[in-house]
Design an enzyme around this catalytic site. Structure first.
Site, PDB file in Angstrom:
ATOM      1  N   HIS A  81       0.854  -1.060   0.053  1.00  8.26           N
ATOM      2  CA  HIS A  81      -0.075   0.118  -0.153  1.00  8.26           C
ATOM      3  C   HIS A  81       0.876   1.359   0.042  1.00  8.26           C
ATOM      4  O   HIS A  81       1.947   1.312   0.415  1.00  8.26           O
ATOM      5  CB  HIS A  81      -0.824   0.100   1.245  1.00  8.26           C
ATOM      6  CG  HIS A  81      -1.978   0.917   1.122  1.00  8.26           C
ATOM      7  ND1 HIS A  81      -3.155   0.958   0.570  1.00  8.26           N
ATOM      8  CD2 HIS A  81      -1.841   2.371   1.900  1.00  8.26           C
ATOM      9  CE1 HIS A  81      -3.807   2.160   0.730  1.00  8.26           C
ATOM     10  NE2 HIS A  81      -3.106   3.070   1.646  1.00  8.26           N
ATOM     11  N   ASP A 160     -15.264   2.648   6.191  1.00 13.19           N
ATOM     12  CA  ASP A 160     -14.255   3.706   5.745  1.00 13.19           C
ATOM     13  C   ASP A 160     -14.277   4.461   4.705  1.00 13.19           C
ATOM     14  O   ASP A 160     -13.793   5.716   4.503  1.00 13.19           O
ATOM     15  CB  ASP A 160     -12.901   2.734   5.655  1.00 13.19           C
ATOM     16  CG  ASP A 160     -11.432   3.418   5.271  1.00 13.19           C
ATOM     17  OD1 ASP A 160     -11.211   4.550   5.945  1.00 13.19           O
ATOM     18  OD2 ASP A 160     -11.185   3.550   4.067  1.00 13.19           O
ATOM     19  N   ARG A 167     -14.052  12.995   5.519  1.00 10.61           N
ATOM     20  CA  ARG A 167     -12.749  13.745   5.872  1.00 10.61           C
ATOM     21  C   ARG A 167     -12.271  14.411   4.733  1.00 10.61           C
ATOM     22  O   ARG A 167     -11.618  15.576   4.866  1.00 10.61           O
ATOM     23  CB  ARG A 167     -11.707  12.359   6.083  1.00 10.61           C
ATOM     24  CG  ARG A 167     -11.989  11.833   7.282  1.00 10.61           C
ATOM     25  CD  ARG A 167     -10.956  10.581   7.455  1.00 10.61           C
ATOM     26  NE  ARG A 167      -9.606  10.677   7.440  1.00 10.61           N
ATOM     27  CZ  ARG A 167      -8.887   9.891   6.962  1.00 10.61           C
ATOM     28  NH1 ARG A 167      -9.396   8.541   6.633  1.00 10.61           N
ATOM     29  NH2 ARG A 167      -7.595  10.011   7.008  1.00 10.61           N
ATOM     30  N   SER A 182      -7.701   3.593   8.585  1.00 10.01           N
ATOM     31  CA  SER A 182      -8.379   3.565   7.566  1.00 10.01           C
ATOM     32  C   SER A 182      -7.668   2.642   6.324  1.00 10.01           C
ATOM     33  O   SER A 182      -8.111   1.705   5.929  1.00 10.01           O
ATOM     34  CB  SER A 182      -8.383   5.028   6.834  1.00 10.01           C
ATOM     35  OG  SER A 182      -8.498   4.721   5.324  1.00 10.01           O
ATOM     36  N   LYS A 186      -8.725  -1.991   5.549  1.00 10.14           N
ATOM     37  CA  LYS A 186      -8.786  -2.313   4.034  1.00 10.14           C
ATOM     38  C   LYS A 186      -7.907  -3.598   3.813  1.00 10.14           C
ATOM     39  O   LYS A 186      -8.146  -4.417   3.246  1.00 10.14           O
ATOM     40  CB  LYS A 186      -8.615  -1.269   3.038  1.00 10.14           C
ATOM     41  CG  LYS A 186      -9.664  -0.143   2.898  1.00 10.14           C
ATOM     42  CD  LYS A 186      -9.494   1.166   2.239  1.00 10.14           C
ATOM     43  CE  LYS A 186      -8.496   1.823   2.769  1.00 10.14           C
ATOM     44  NZ  LYS A 186      -8.548   3.309   2.381  1.00 10.14           N
TER      45      LYS A 186
HETATM   46  N1  URA Z   1      -4.864   5.920   2.393  1.00 14.35           N
HETATM   47  C1  URA Z   1      -5.904   5.534   2.885  1.00 14.35           C
HETATM   48  O1  URA Z   1      -6.442   4.548   2.628  1.00 14.35           O
HETATM   49  N2  URA Z   1      -6.556   6.159   4.122  1.00 14.35           N
HETATM   50  C2  URA Z   1      -6.159   7.210   4.386  1.00 14.35           C
HETATM   51  O2  URA Z   1      -6.882   7.868   5.392  1.00 14.35           O
HETATM   52  C3  URA Z   1      -5.170   7.740   3.903  1.00 14.35           C
HETATM   53  C4  URA Z   1      -4.568   7.320   2.926  1.00 14.35           C
END
Ligand code: URA
Length: 407
Positions: A81, A160, A167, A182, A186
């Site tokens: 990620h 999320d 947000r 967040s 995931k």
């Molecule tokens: N990437 C994400 O998946 N969530 C965030 O809050 C910031 C970056």
């Protein structure tokens, strides 16, 4: 009741898991309104969260949706990620490189909303490439070629998603506890065993300081430990764009150049760091050994072959990867040394050329973007080409003020 929870956070008291469930699950059902959640998120931004609140929130996000079961794929699965950066096409390089070393990579990626496209937009710029695989297709493809890059099929962490959208419009994106829960919700819902996270720091990134990056790194690792998942992090700079190309199809072309051993520099270095960590985790070997494997498969063409295999399996046609847009030259207005290329400003320019979305519904022009022609630190003469711009929009003047710093 809801107002009491908001007030408690605003007064900087620690919340219980039940209180967090009440307000967050209430938001998912619509019982808690946008204005209440906005106030609550701002209170979190100001007063932070304790580790137990962060673990609780991650759990609430995960349980708000489905989780993917990858247990039928026998080896250790490793995911990656990035917190997001300009010109960041590392997934297109790292995923096939790691998979070519026999570490399965099953990656669910997103589209971009910020200034540039996400991995899915980049892959969709390859004519006919399918990004909407079903769960059965994901498992079959992972078993057959060990590599899948697809958009989120299942209903993964829907809470999320809803919170993230809020947000984005309430200046609450840069709260470290919110970012940590967040990301991890995931990744855990996506079912992989081990995770590498590239934390971008700098003017062009969500996270602006090294202290914040260090805090995020330690939280991500702690959440991983809580879920018995090994998490590694890399903190990498995002003051300048990564690599030379910005824009969806242009980034695929650059990724292919890297996989073809035609480009060295910061992009390749970061890809090798990410890939080595993923291979080390996947095969339980040292980082040095993993790096050797990565370099071997980059040089012998196996990583590139794996990328071609991925594209073929998902229906894409790389023979049609040509840029269909008007080209404009950006020239240096004075002689000197190219001191900096501003990541944020160049990202905004690429969005204005059509390469990114301003609103969720906007259609991206896959051909639009920028190719940088000079390295930072190199000498330039007045009139030298600094970059090519590609667009199909009728733009008379390009705002390049402040992007290229020459002195
Ligand atoms: N990437 C994400 O998946 N969530 C965030 O809050 C910031 C970056």
């Amino acid at each position: 009741m809801i107002i009491d929870i908001i007030r408690k956070k605003a007064c900087n008291y620690e919340l219980t898991k039940e209180e967090l469930e009440t307000i967050f699950n209430g938001y998912l059902t619509g019982f808690v309104k946008d204005y209440q959640m906005s106030a609550f998120l701002m209170a979190i931004c100001i007063n932070d969260m304790s580790d137990s609140e962060i673990f609780a929130l991650t759990d609430i996000f995960i349980k708000s949706g489905d989780t993917l079961d990858l247990s039928s794929i026998p080896s250790i699965k490793v995911d990656k990620h990035s917190t997001g950066g300009v010109g960041d096409k590392t997934t297109l390089i790292v995923a096939p490189l790691v998979a070519s070393c026999n570490v399965p990579v099953i990656k669910m990626s997103g589209r971009g909303l910020g200034y540039t496209g996400g991995t899915i937009d980049k892959l969709e710029s390859i004519p006919s490439f399918r990004v909407d695989l079903s769960e059965e297709e994901i498992i079959k493809q992972a078993q057959e070629i060990g590599l899948v890059i697809t958009s989120q099929t299942k209903n993964l962490a829907p809470l999320d998603k809803k919170i993230y959208a809020l947000r984005d419009v309430t200046a609450t994106t840069n709260s470290i506890p919110l970012i940590a829960s967040s990301i991890m919700s995931k990744k855990i819902a996506a079912g992989t065993d081990k995770i590498i996270i590239d934390i971008k720091v700098g003017d062009g990134a969500l996270i602006k300081t090294n202290n914040e990056a260090e805090r995020l790194s330690s939280l991500l690792i702690k959440i991983g430990t809580y879920y018995q998942k090994e998490v590694r992090t890399i903190i990498s700079p995002m003051d300048q764009p990564l690599g030379y190309n910005i824009g969806n199809k242009l980034e695929v072309i650059e990724a292919l150049n890297v996989l073809d051993n035609k480009e060295a520099g910061p992009l390749l270095d970061l890809c090798l760091d990410l890939a080595s960590n993923m291979i080390a985790m996947g095969l339980n070997i040292s980082l040095e050994k993993a790096r050797e494997l990565a370099l071997t498969n980059l040089k012998n063409g196996k990583a590139k072959e794996k990328f071609y295999e991925l594209v073929k399996y998902q229906g894409g046609d790389l023979t049609k990867l040509t840029i269909d847009a008007k080209q404009y030259n950006i020239k240096a207005n004075k002689s000197g040394v190219l001191k900096n290329i501003d990541a944020l400003l160049i990202a905004k320019l690429s969005q204005n050329l059509g390469a990114g979305r301003k609103n969720k519904e906007d259609k991206i022009d896959y051909n639009a973007g920028i190719v940088i022609k000079k390295d930072i630190g190199s000498k330039v003469e007045e009139g030298d080409i600094l970059a090519y711009l590609y667009t199909n929009l009728d733009i008379k003047d390009f705002d390049i003020n402040g992007i290229f710093e020459i002195s």
